[in-house]
Design an enzyme around this catalytic site. Structure first.
Site, PDB file in Angstrom:
ATOM      1  N   LYS A 210      15.550  -4.365   4.453  1.00  0.00           N
ATOM      2  CA  LYS A 210      15.405  -3.906   5.846  1.00  0.00           C
ATOM      3  C   LYS A 210      14.661  -4.963   6.683  1.00  0.00           C
ATOM      4  O   LYS A 210      15.020  -5.222   7.835  1.00  0.00           O
ATOM      5  CB  LYS A 210      14.669  -2.560   5.858  1.00  0.00           C
ATOM      6  CG  LYS A 210      14.204  -2.071   7.200  1.00  0.00           C
ATOM      7  CD  LYS A 210      15.344  -1.773   8.149  1.00  0.00           C
ATOM      8  CE  LYS A 210      14.803  -1.445   9.545  1.00  0.00           C
ATOM      9  NZ  LYS A 210      15.830  -1.319  10.553  1.00  0.00           N
TER      10      LYS A 210
ATOM     11  N   LYS B 267       5.668  -5.007  14.937  1.00  0.00           N
ATOM     12  CA  LYS B 267       5.144  -4.604  13.622  1.00  0.00           C
ATOM     13  C   LYS B 267       6.027  -5.181  12.516  1.00  0.00           C
ATOM     14  O   LYS B 267       5.543  -5.797  11.571  1.00  0.00           O
ATOM     15  CB  LYS B 267       5.097  -3.070  13.573  1.00  0.00           C
ATOM     16  CG  LYS B 267       4.695  -2.412  12.283  1.00  0.00           C
ATOM     17  CD  LYS B 267       5.807  -1.784  11.468  1.00  0.00           C
ATOM     18  CE  LYS B 267       6.803  -0.922  12.145  1.00  0.00           C
ATOM     19  NZ  LYS B 267       7.820  -0.317  11.262  1.00  0.00           N
TER      20      LYS B 267
ATOM     21  N   THR C 169       9.929   1.810   7.996  1.00  0.00           N
ATOM     22  CA  THR C 169      10.027   0.373   7.712  1.00  0.00           C
ATOM     23  C   THR C 169       8.620  -0.139   7.424  1.00  0.00           C
ATOM     24  O   THR C 169       7.771  -0.183   8.325  1.00  0.00           O
ATOM     25  CB  THR C 169      10.627  -0.389   8.912  1.00  0.00           C
ATOM     26  OG1 THR C 169      11.879   0.197   9.251  1.00  0.00           O
ATOM     27  CG2 THR C 169      10.821  -1.861   8.564  1.00  0.00           C
TER      28      THR C 169
HETATM   29  N1  LIG Z   1      13.548   3.600  16.662  1.00  0.00           N
HETATM   30  C1  LIG Z   1      14.431   2.894  15.973  1.00  0.00           C
HETATM   31  O1  LIG Z   1      15.434   2.419  16.524  1.00  0.00           O
HETATM   32  C2  LIG Z   1      14.238   2.627  14.501  1.00  0.00           C
HETATM   33  C3  LIG Z   1      15.342   2.169  13.778  1.00  0.00           C
HETATM   34  C4  LIG Z   1      15.212   1.930  12.408  1.00  0.00           C
HETATM   35  C5  LIG Z   1      13.981   2.117  11.793  1.00  0.00           C
HETATM   36  N2  LIG Z   1      12.912   2.542  12.527  1.00  0.00           N
HETATM   37  C6  LIG Z   1      11.631   2.754  11.818  1.00  0.00           C
HETATM   38  O2  LIG Z   1      11.472   4.164  11.670  1.00  0.00           O
HETATM   39  C7  LIG Z   1      10.087   4.502  11.680  1.00  0.00           C
HETATM   40  C8  LIG Z   1       9.837   5.547  12.765  1.00  0.00           C
HETATM   41  O3  LIG Z   1      10.216   4.983  14.011  1.00  0.00           O
HETATM   42  P1  LIG Z   1      10.340   5.839  15.362  1.00  0.00           P
HETATM   43  O4  LIG Z   1      11.181   5.041  16.282  1.00  0.00           O
HETATM   44  O5  LIG Z   1      10.671   7.227  15.068  1.00  0.00           O
HETATM   45  O6  LIG Z   1       8.813   5.729  15.879  1.00  0.00           O
HETATM   46  P2  LIG Z   1       7.978   6.702  16.817  1.00  0.00           P
HETATM   47  O7  LIG Z   1       8.845   7.455  17.759  1.00  0.00           O
HETATM   48  O8  LIG Z   1       6.876   5.875  17.365  1.00  0.00           O
HETATM   49  O9  LIG Z   1       7.377   7.761  15.783  1.00  0.00           O
HETATM   50  C9  LIG Z   1       6.391   7.373  14.892  1.00  0.00           C
HETATM   51  C10 LIG Z   1       5.975   8.557  14.053  1.00  0.00           C
HETATM   52  O10 LIG Z   1       4.910   8.138  13.182  1.00  0.00           O
HETATM   53  C11 LIG Z   1       3.808   9.050  13.339  1.00  0.00           C
HETATM   54  N3  LIG Z   1       2.547   8.346  13.070  1.00  0.00           N
HETATM   55  C12 LIG Z   1       2.166   7.130  13.508  1.00  0.00           C
HETATM   56  N4  LIG Z   1       0.948   6.829  13.038  1.00  0.00           N
HETATM   57  C13 LIG Z   1       0.535   7.885  12.296  1.00  0.00           C
HETATM   58  C14 LIG Z   1      -0.615   8.158  11.535  1.00  0.00           C
HETATM   59  N5  LIG Z   1      -1.619   7.276  11.451  1.00  0.00           N
HETATM   60  N6  LIG Z   1      -0.686   9.337  10.893  1.00  0.00           N
HETATM   61  C15 LIG Z   1       0.324  10.245  10.977  1.00  0.00           C
HETATM   62  N7  LIG Z   1       1.466  10.036  11.676  1.00  0.00           N
HETATM   63  C16 LIG Z   1       1.568   8.860  12.320  1.00  0.00           C
HETATM   64  C17 LIG Z   1       3.909   9.492  14.771  1.00  0.00           C
HETATM   65  O11 LIG Z   1       3.133  10.649  14.983  1.00  0.00           O
HETATM   66  P3  LIG Z   1       2.636  11.000  16.477  1.00  0.00           P
HETATM   67  O12 LIG Z   1       3.821  11.636  17.148  1.00  0.00           O
HETATM   68  O13 LIG Z   1       1.489  11.908  16.284  1.00  0.00           O
HETATM   69  O14 LIG Z   1       2.231   9.706  17.128  1.00  0.00           O
HETATM   70  C18 LIG Z   1       5.420   9.734  14.868  1.00  0.00           C
HETATM   71  O15 LIG Z   1       5.800  10.925  14.218  1.00  0.00           O
HETATM   72  C19 LIG Z   1       9.330   3.177  11.905  1.00  0.00           C
HETATM   73  O16 LIG Z   1       8.921   2.667  10.665  1.00  0.00           O
HETATM   74  C20 LIG Z   1      10.385   2.288  12.534  1.00  0.00           C
HETATM   75  O17 LIG Z   1      10.119   0.912  12.336  1.00  0.00           O
HETATM   76  C21 LIG Z   1      13.016   2.824  13.862  1.00  0.00           C
END
Ligand SMILES: NC(=O)c1ccc[n+]([C@@H]2O[C@H](COP(=O)([O-])OP(=O)(O)OC[C@H]3O[C@@H](n4cnc5c(N)ncnc54)[C@H](OP(=O)(O)O)[C@@H]3O)[C@@H](O)[C@H]2O)c1
Length: 288
Positions: A171, A239, A96
């Site tokens: 989104k 965010k 997102t």
């Molecule tokens: N969780 C939900 O319910 C949900 C639902 C819909 C959409 N989303 C969206 O989906 C996306 C992922 O969400 P998530 O819940 O999976 O988040 P998350 O568990 O915090 O995972 C974030 C991912 O991004 C990586 N990352 C962050 N900063 C980075 C950087 N500077 N360089 C390289 N890798 C980086 C992290 O790597 P590390 O492991 O090394 O930190 C991890 O793999 C986001 O955009 C979120 O808004 C989430």
């Protein structure tokens, strides 16, 4: 069958990767923190040492990461994805982010001869585990047809929205509801409690009324039990709320209610709630 690279194996990426493997696609994964790839490796994924190596190995490269900065560094950084892109490759960013950023990434990707789709998702970790995400897609519909089977491995509903950037725009509109509705739910639950209304009666009536929502079904038990294990960490909602403000200002949309909601969640984030599920706004309200 197309080969797939999945970059970002956090809360959402990991179950998505498991489902991609489950449908038989050859999968390479990369994550900045390598330990988060262990389960996927055990399920049959190859683990790459860099985003470039992952992108070189696959026809379809997916990123599922936190924010604009993460996508930017994975694409353009040292050993970034961009160096592996060219004719025949399809890059799908499922994170997102803002429409403005997504369009600028699409321009860079297309300059290599590759294609790009923005394909953000609706649905949290529980929905991702079932492979039932709702996926919004921006970009060329013919490119979507080429990768539809890959997206079907992680999603139940796939909607083509429009050009590059249009899906992340939609989104953000959805997450405007997610933030606002959750803040209202937290306040409503608290008011009902202070007025001496039993939770089970509250819940039954809410579910039989016009304000019924599947999100309330998921989030109100978390608020009542205080189980704030993160499905969608509050820091990521903050965010998105910031992205909404930025995007709305650029589009000339006046959103005073959104600003109240954004300030509320931002205050919770600044007070140690960032890693909890965003439903913890209920606990934060109780502490104010
Ligand atoms: N969780 C939900 O319910 C949900 C639902 C819909 C959409 N989303 C969206 O989906 C996306 C992922 O969400 P998530 O819940 O999976 O988040 P998350 O568990 O915090 O995972 C974030 C991912 O991004 C990586 N990352 C962050 N900063 C980075 C950087 N500077 N360089 C390289 N890798 C980086 C992290 O790597 P590390 O492991 O090394 O930190 C991890 O793999 C986001 O955009 C979120 O808004 C989430």
């Amino acid at each position: 069958m197309k080969s797939v690279a999945l970059i970002g194996t956090g809360l959402m990426g990991k179950p998505m990767g498991i489902n991609i493997l489950g449908k038989g696609f050859p999968l390479t994964v990369y994550n900045r923190t390598v330990s988060k790839t262990t389960e996927l490796a055990g399920a049959g994924a190859r683990v790459a040492g860099s985003p470039l190596e992952a992108a070189r190995s696959a026809d379809v490269i997916i990123t599922m990461v936190s924010n604009i900065e993460a996508v930017d560094s994975l694409l353009k950084g040292k050993e970034g994805i961009l160096a592996a892109l060219g004719m025949g490759k399809i890059f799908i960013d499922m994170s997102t982010i803002t429409p403005e950023a997504s369009k600028s990434f699409a321009a860079l990707v297309k300059a290599t001869g590759a294609e790009m789709l923005d394909a953000p998702v609706s649905g949290s970790t529980n929905v991702a585990e079932k492979g039932e995400l709702t996926i919004m897609v921006g970009g060329d519909p013919r490119v979507l047809d080429e990768v539809r089977e890959v997206l079907q491995a992680v999603g139940k509903f796939i909607f083509h929205v429009g050009d590059n950037g249009s899906a992340v725009a939609l989104k953000l509109v959805l997450n405007h509801f997610v933030g606002g509705m959750t803040a209202l739910l937290a306040e409503g639950l608290m008011l009902a409690d202070k007025l001496g209304i039993d939770y089970s009666v509250f819940s039954n009536v809410l579910n039989s009324s016009v304000v019924k929502s599947p999100m309330y079904d998921i989030k109100s038990p978390k608020m009542i039990t205080g189980d704030y294990a993160p499905q969608f960490p509050l820091r990521l909602l903050v965010k998105d709320l910031n992205y909404i403000s930025r995007t709305a200002a650029a589009a000339g949309a006046r959103m005073p209610v959104h600003e109240i909601v954004r300030n509320l969640f931002s205050a919770a984030g600044e007070n140690g709630y960032g890693e909890k599920d965003f439903s913890a706004i209920y606990e934060f309200l109780g502490k104010e």
